[in-house]
Design a protein around this motif. Sequence first.
Motif, PDB file in Angstrom:
ATOM      1  N   ILE A  92     -22.967  62.475 -16.991  1.00 28.36           N
ATOM      2  CA  ILE A  92     -21.871  61.761 -16.340  1.00 28.36           C
ATOM      3  C   ILE A  92     -20.805  62.750 -15.867  1.00 28.36           C
ATOM      4  CG2 ILE A  92     -19.984  60.119 -16.723  1.00 28.36           C
ATOM      5  CD1 ILE A  92     -21.866  58.718 -18.769  1.00 28.36           C
ATOM      6  N   LYS A  93     -20.489  63.723 -16.693  1.00 28.89           N
ATOM      7  CA  LYS A  93     -19.464  64.714 -16.327  1.00 28.89           C
ATOM      8  C   LYS A  93     -19.897  65.499 -15.092  1.00 28.89           C
ATOM      9  CE  LYS A  93     -16.624  68.407 -18.328  1.00 28.89           C
ATOM     10  NZ  LYS A  93     -15.339  67.701 -18.160  1.00 28.89           N
ATOM     11  N   LYS A  94     -21.158  65.879 -15.037  1.00 35.51           N
ATOM     12  CA  LYS A  94     -21.652  66.612 -13.874  1.00 35.51           C
ATOM     13  C   LYS A  94     -21.653  65.740 -12.621  1.00 35.51           C
ATOM     14  CE  LYS A  94     -24.568  70.058 -16.192  1.00 35.51           C
ATOM     15  NZ  LYS A  94     -25.972  70.546 -16.386  1.00 35.51           N
ATOM     16  N   ALA A  95     -21.953  64.460 -12.785  1.00 36.61           N
ATOM     17  CA  ALA A  95     -21.962  63.541 -11.640  1.00 36.61           C
ATOM     18  C   ALA A  95     -20.546  63.288 -11.123  1.00 36.61           C
ATOM     19  CB  ALA A  95     -22.619  62.224 -12.029  1.00 36.61           C
ATOM     20  N   GLY A  96     -19.562  63.414 -12.010  1.00 29.90           N
ATOM     21  CA  GLY A  96     -18.183  63.228 -11.598  1.00 29.90           C
ATOM     22  C   GLY A  96     -17.753  61.788 -11.443  1.00 29.90           C
ATOM     23  N   VAL A  97     -18.571  60.855 -11.945  1.00 29.12           N
ATOM     24  CA  VAL A  97     -18.237  59.438 -11.832  1.00 29.12           C
ATOM     25  C   VAL A  97     -18.927  58.673 -12.951  1.00 29.12           C
ATOM     26  CG1 VAL A  97     -20.162  58.943 -10.241  1.00 29.12           C
ATOM     27  CG2 VAL A  97     -18.138  57.454 -10.265  1.00 29.12           C
ATOM     28  N   LEU A  98     -18.224  57.687 -13.500  1.00 28.74           N
ATOM     29  CA  LEU A  98     -18.785  56.805 -14.521  1.00 28.74           C
ATOM     30  C   LEU A  98     -19.207  55.508 -13.835  1.00 28.74           C
ATOM     31  CD1 LEU A  98     -19.218  56.194 -17.624  1.00 28.74           C
ATOM     32  CD2 LEU A  98     -16.937  55.120 -17.545  1.00 28.74           C
ATOM     33  N   ARG A  99     -20.480  55.155 -13.967  1.00 24.96           N
ATOM     34  CA  ARG A  99     -21.007  53.939 -13.343  1.00 24.96           C
ATOM     35  C   ARG A  99     -20.783  52.761 -14.295  1.00 24.96           C
ATOM     36  NH1 ARG A  99     -27.027  55.398 -12.661  1.00 24.96           N
ATOM     37  NH2 ARG A  99     -26.569  56.043 -14.802  1.00 24.96           N
TER      38      ARG A  99
END
Length: 337
Positions: A92-99
Amino acid sequence: MRSSLTSVSSLSSPARSARSARSARSARPSRRTVALAGAAAALTICLSACGSSGSASPALPGASGSAADSLAKDAPVAPASAITPGSTMERIKKAGVLRVGAALDAPLLSQQNPTKPDEVSGFDITLAKMLATYIIGKPSIKITPPASETREALLRNDSVDVVFNTYTITPERAKQIQFAGPYFMSGLAIATKKGTSGITGPKDLDGKTVIVGANTPAVEAVPQEAPNAKVTPFATDPQAVQALLQGRGDAYVQDFILLATNAATNAQLEVVGKPFTEEPYGIGLPPDDADFKAFVNTWLTTIQDDGQWLKAYQETIGSHVEGEDPTPPRIGSVPGS
């Protein structure tokens, strides 16, 4: 300036969901995945079109999008050691967004502003942004609105990371997914016409005329708490509210959140006391990820201890409820959690 990625444009689409499904959990197929993704995409288009018309009524009171962002900006950030390599938190941190699986039509919890579609506010959304800050360092979330019957599928198929959606914890649901929390305890509560005295809790209903929703838990719960109450059922919530304000009953017993929503839009109504039955709301998490569950529960404990949970409540639900603020429920305190 918008400080978060909460917006209609950030709702999940089938293509993005497919690309994001390259995780260990994506191996769990569901025959409903295509249908769910298509429904989410269709809903995104509808919300964008409806929200841009400017003809809708204003959103209900509560924490505005900017207020939620302000609370989330001040929220704690997890220590680097908590973001373990290969974990869901690291992804999640690498994606930069929490779904986030959350509603767009739940006043005081998760409500889209029809005149400003990029603003989604309420208690659930404020907490979701706080969790995003804890993991990523900023309140960056992407919302997928779920139906009640699709929440487990969205988690199992890696379409969302978490679900904040008045998600009652039950042992049956916990066999399919995991729950963090509970983070909020709802239940039956009491509303009166503003200015009514002598009613602060269920025992005060004895000898009173009590309005309830037909075929709701209140039909049985009120006589258990107040054996001498005269229970008067009404078929719909608007009918019940109207009857109360017309003086055809002394109090109205219904779900706490529904009553708080009514009070937010009707200055003659007030919610008194706390819920006197328990309906524990949990944060839905993907199955078989004990580390992520422990991480989210640690975050919940942190915001409870530091007072951010209470601030989020006071800015949203609590702004339309009389009486003392609730104490956060103890994590792991109900079956299924």
